[in-house]
Write an enzyme that holds these catalytic residues in place. Structure first.
Site, short mmCIF file in Angstrom:
data_model
loop_
_atom_site.label_atom_id
_atom_site.label_comp_id
_atom_site.label_asym_id
_atom_site.label_seq_id
_atom_site.Cartn_x
_atom_site.Cartn_y
_atom_site.Cartn_z
N SER A 160 37.71 -66.18 81.03
CA SER A 160 36.57 -67.10 80.97
C SER A 160 35.93 -67.00 79.59
O SER A 160 35.97 -65.94 78.95
CB SER A 160 35.55 -66.67 82.03
OG SER A 160 34.27 -67.16 81.70
N SER A 161 35.28 -68.09 79.18
CA SER A 161 34.62 -68.07 77.86
C SER A 161 33.42 -67.14 77.84
O SER A 161 32.88 -66.85 76.78
CB SER A 161 34.21 -69.49 77.46
OG SER A 161 33.25 -69.98 78.37
N CYS A 162 32.99 -66.62 79.02
CA CYS A 162 31.83 -65.72 79.01
C CYS A 162 32.19 -64.33 78.49
O CYS A 162 31.32 -63.48 78.38
CB CYS A 162 31.18 -65.64 80.38
SG CYS A 162 32.19 -64.78 81.55
N TYR B 114 30.73 -60.08 85.33
CA TYR B 114 31.94 -60.89 85.41
C TYR B 114 32.69 -60.83 84.07
O TYR B 114 33.91 -60.66 84.03
CB TYR B 114 31.53 -62.33 85.73
CG TYR B 114 32.65 -63.31 85.87
CD1 TYR B 114 33.48 -63.28 86.97
CD2 TYR B 114 32.87 -64.29 84.90
CE1 TYR B 114 34.51 -64.20 87.11
CE2 TYR B 114 33.89 -65.21 85.04
CZ TYR B 114 34.70 -65.17 86.15
OH TYR B 114 35.72 -66.08 86.28
N LYS C 159 36.53 -59.61 83.22
CA LYS C 159 37.50 -60.50 82.57
C LYS C 159 38.06 -59.87 81.29
O LYS C 159 39.25 -60.00 80.99
CB LYS C 159 36.86 -61.85 82.27
CG LYS C 159 36.60 -62.67 83.53
CD LYS C 159 37.91 -63.11 84.14
CE LYS C 159 37.82 -63.61 85.55
NZ LYS C 159 39.12 -63.85 86.17
N HIS D 221 28.37 -73.88 90.04
CA HIS D 221 28.10 -74.11 88.62
C HIS D 221 27.30 -75.41 88.48
O HIS D 221 27.03 -76.10 89.45
CB HIS D 221 29.41 -74.21 87.84
CG HIS D 221 30.04 -72.87 87.61
ND1 HIS D 221 31.06 -72.37 88.39
CD2 HIS D 221 29.78 -71.90 86.70
CE1 HIS D 221 31.39 -71.17 87.98
NE2 HIS D 221 30.63 -70.85 86.94
P1 GDP Z 1 26.85 -70.58 82.98
O1 GDP Z 1 27.65 -71.40 82.02
O2 GDP Z 1 27.46 -69.25 83.28
O3 GDP Z 1 25.42 -70.47 82.54
O4 GDP Z 1 26.94 -71.32 84.39
P2 GDP Z 1 26.26 -72.55 85.17
O5 GDP Z 1 27.23 -73.68 85.22
O6 GDP Z 1 25.79 -72.00 86.48
O7 GDP Z 1 24.96 -72.99 84.36
C1 GDP Z 1 25.03 -73.71 83.16
C2 GDP Z 1 23.66 -74.17 82.74
O8 GDP Z 1 23.23 -75.21 83.62
C3 GDP Z 1 22.55 -73.10 82.76
O9 GDP Z 1 21.73 -73.30 81.64
C4 GDP Z 1 21.81 -73.44 84.04
O10 GDP Z 1 20.46 -73.00 84.03
C5 GDP Z 1 21.89 -74.97 84.02
N1 GDP Z 1 21.63 -75.60 85.32
C6 GDP Z 1 20.77 -76.63 85.51
N2 GDP Z 1 20.67 -76.94 86.82
C7 GDP Z 1 21.52 -76.11 87.46
C8 GDP Z 1 21.87 -75.95 88.84
O11 GDP Z 1 21.36 -76.62 89.73
N3 GDP Z 1 22.82 -75.00 89.12
C9 GDP Z 1 23.41 -74.24 88.15
N4 GDP Z 1 24.35 -73.34 88.50
N5 GDP Z 1 23.07 -74.35 86.85
C10 GDP Z 1 22.15 -75.28 86.51
#
Ligand code: GDP
Length: 324
Positions: free
Chosen positions: A116-118, A145, A149, A188
């Site tokens: 993952s890119s994280c 996580y 990875k 996500h």
């Molecule tokens: P990340 O890439 O590990 O941060 O995974 P996410 O896909 O969960 O979140 C990406 C970004 O989208 C973060 O800045 C979240 O705060 C934002 N985000 C906005 N609304 C939502 C939501 O309803 N769910 C999630 N998971 N992220 C959200």
């Protein structure tokens, strides 16, 4: 990097295991492999818990795959990562440790591990090259996580160095598409925005809640493009270095919310919930290594969102209108 004289790895006629076949990525890999003329193997979940070394060992000894896509994992969005750290670190380390060591002992298959890119530092220079690994501290919300990875990449490298195993690692950017997880506590951002925006349109709500400030940027890869890249890498890549898989383009979360609204036909506004975490400010991958090998993503974000929304309407809402 592979030289042009390196022989490609053949999938045709081979026994190919997709570990994690019920997830979004595994489902896309299985479907992509259907045109490769190989025998697709999947591990029955009821029989084999990939965290259990004996079960993994026995299954591989009995089934002897010749190629393995390791797409299994405990995965989730920012909230799940932040609140279930023990599961994210333990499950993912155990799965990769068991599969890597048992593949070496039982079948010597070529193995492609999905990271993952994280794995990259929270404040890595953008776009992030493969060399950015270990150049700084991890993003706190998903450090558990990320560490699992990183361990997977290092396991693949160690088994390659010490035992000559053909194990490679691919690091995809944020993914979305059919078979995504729409449980808002674990999902996500893309499935979350699709579910919330669809519900807002249906109920006539004036706005949709978006977590964080809307300012972080994310690069989003359609999962069928990822599956295509993984099959490409399985056939053509055989080096110790992990390799990034992405589009090379990112959008802000606010831009993404607007795009999802356009796809769904929602005309209201957005409430940014700043009590929720933003996570990493940006995580755009440098995909020049993959492009130089000859692969680039082809599904445009809006088109990918349309397909993801159509899947959501057909499979999650129990049938609905994805055409507007
Ligand atoms: P990340 O890439 O590990 O941060 O995974 P996410 O896909 O969960 O979140 C990406 C970004 O989208 C973060 O800045 C979240 O705060 C934002 N985000 C906005 N609304 C939502 C939501 O309803 N769910 C999630 N998971 N992220 C959200």
């Amino acid at each position: 990097m592979p030289s042009s004289t390196e022989p490609p790895f053949r999938l045709e006629g081979r026994r190919v295991l997709v570990a994690g076949h019920r997830g979004m990525v595994g489902t896309a890999i299985v479907s992509r492999l259907e045109s490769e003329n190989c025998t697709i193997l999947t591990v029955p979940h009821a029989e084999v818990d990939l965290r259990n070394q004996t079960q993994v060992e026995d299954w591989l000894a009995a089934n002897k795959p010749e190629a393995v896509f390791l797409a299994a994992g405990t995965v989730g969005g920012i909230h799940a990562n932040d609140t279930r750290p023990a599961e994210f670190i333990y499950d993912n380390i155990m799965m990769v440790a068991n599969v890597v060591s048992s593949v070496w002992r039982q079948c010597q298959a070529k193995l492609l591990y999905l990271g993952s890119s994280c794995i990259y530092p929270r404040l890595a220079p953008q776009p992030m090259t493969e060399e950015a690994l270990f150049s700084g501290g991890l993003e706190p919300t998903n450090q558990w996580y990320a560490l699992a990875k990183i361990s997977g990449i290092k396991l693949c490298q160690a088994y390659r160095r010490q035992y000559g195993c053909d194990f490679i690692s691919a690091m995809p950017t944020n993914l979305y598409g059919p078979h995504d997880n729409y449980d808002l506590k674990a999902s996500h951002v893309v499935p979350a925005l699709i579910a919330k925006t669809h519900a807002a349109r249906e109920s006539g709500a004036k706005s949709v809640e978006v977590w964080g400030t809307g300012k972080p940027k994310r690069e989003l890869l359609y999962v069928e493009d990822l599956a295509d890249a993984l099959v490409f890498l399985m056939k053509s890549y055989s080096q110790e270095d992990h390799i990034n898989v992405g589009t090379g383009v990112d959008v802000t979360i606010a831009e993404l919310a607007s795009l999802v609204a356009r796809v769904i036909g929602f005309e209201g506004g957005f409430d940014f919930v700043t009590e929720k975490p933003d996570g990493a400010p940006r995580k755009l991958l440098d995909v020049s290594r993959l492009s130089a090998l000859g692969w680039t993503a082809h599904t445009d974000l809006e088109e990918g969102l349309r397909r993801a929304y159509a899947w959501y309407c057909d499979n999650v809402t129990g049938g609905g209108d994805a055409s507007d």
